[in-house]
Design an enzyme around this catalytic site. Structure first.
Site, mmCIF file in Angstrom:
data_model
loop_
_atom_site.group_PDB
_atom_site.id
_atom_site.type_symbol
_atom_site.label_atom_id
_atom_site.label_comp_id
_atom_site.label_asym_id
_atom_site.label_seq_id
_atom_site.Cartn_x
_atom_site.Cartn_y
_atom_site.Cartn_z
ATOM 1 N N TYR A 183 7.659 -9.932 6.969
ATOM 2 C CA TYR A 183 7.507 -8.486 7.092
ATOM 3 C C TYR A 183 8.193 -8.005 8.361
ATOM 4 C CZ TYR A 183 4.013 -7.980 3.363
ATOM 5 O OH TYR A 183 3.365 -7.935 2.146
ATOM 6 N N ASP A 188 0.812 -1.206 0.000
ATOM 7 C CA ASP A 188 0.000 0.000 0.000
ATOM 8 C C ASP A 188 0.851 1.264 0.000
ATOM 9 O OD1 ASP A 188 -2.410 -1.362 -0.038
ATOM 10 O OD2 ASP A 188 -2.520 -1.501 2.141
#
Length: 248
Positions: free
Chosen positions: A110, A52
């Site tokens: 992540y 994003d």
């Protein structure tokens, strides 16, 4: 025909995510323009994930098929000369024709960076989430272990048209550690849902603020309701750190 696996990294601060959008500059857009300048046209590019707006990548993989004969080493240098300084190509290699950067990924890791300081650091602006209040990293790490295993992450994702079907994901490792004023949250799983990592971080920070909620993450899983988990942490601290493939 050749199938190329291209590994890049990028600073997401200046981009509205990976995927091409109308009226917004994205990583995919600038990458496709660079490829077209070198090869004369741009083949269909398959990205390993969606990131994003404001999210970064230490490692992002994409695959593309081309009949062009440019050597892999030369393609690396050519791409880097055409890309902005915020995007770097690390490697290009040939892979089997049926390889797909997204569907062949076995898992991803992540990292989320938190600057735990009352004083801002201008060099971390847009690259870490500044959190002014005291963080008990041991408490957060203890609760992070409740994410490990196979769970339905309905409570830990933002539901939209991109999310459908089975929301079960298997987390193999999840931990929180401190280095000075920096807190690092890392999570490895076979897949991730929309905003999943940011909601996991936001939930741990909420538990940090309300220690009496320690141990309640299993209850949040059981609720299968987004409202049962904590807030969504800002995008600026999130990094796609590694993509795992079974390639020789």
């Amino acid at each position: 025909m050749r199938n190329l696996l291209i590994t890049i990294r990028y600073d997401g601060s200046a981009f509205h995510g990976w995927q091409v959008q109308n009226n917004a500059v994205t990583v995919q857009e600038v990458f496709q323009k660079a490829v077209a300048e070198i090869l004369g046209s741009c083949p269909d590019i398959k990205g390993c994930s969606r990131t994003d707006s404001g999210v970064h990548a230490n490692m992002f993989c994409l695959s593309m098929k081309t009949e062009h004969t440019i050597p892999c080493e030369r393609f690396v240098s050519a791409l880097n000369s055409h890309l902005p300084d915020t995007v770097a190509v690390l490697d290009v290699r040939e892979v089997p024709l049926d390889f797909h950067a997204r569907y062949n990924a076995l898992g991803k890791r992540y990292i989320y960076k938190i600057h735990n300081s009352a004083v801002k650091d201008p060099f971390l602006h847009g690259r870490a989430h500044r959190y002014r209040w005291k963080i008990d990293d041991k408490l957060m790490d203890k609760n992070a272990q409740d994410f490990v295993g196979a769970h339905d992450f309905t409570s830990f994702c933002t539901l939209d048209k991109r999310e459908k079907g089975d929301f079960t994901r298997t987390v193999s490792e999840c931990k929180v550690r401190r280095e000075g004023d920096m807190i690092y949250f890392s999570v490895t799983a076979d897949g991730f849902l929309y905003n999943m990592v940011r909601i996991m971080v936001g939930t741990l920070l909420y538990i940090n603020e309300h220690p009496e909620l320690s141990g309640t993450i299993p209850d949040m899983f059981e609720a299968m309701n987004r409202d049962s988990a904590g807030p969504t942490a800002p995008a600026c601290g999130l990094y796609l750190d590694k993509v795992f493939y079974d390639l020789q």
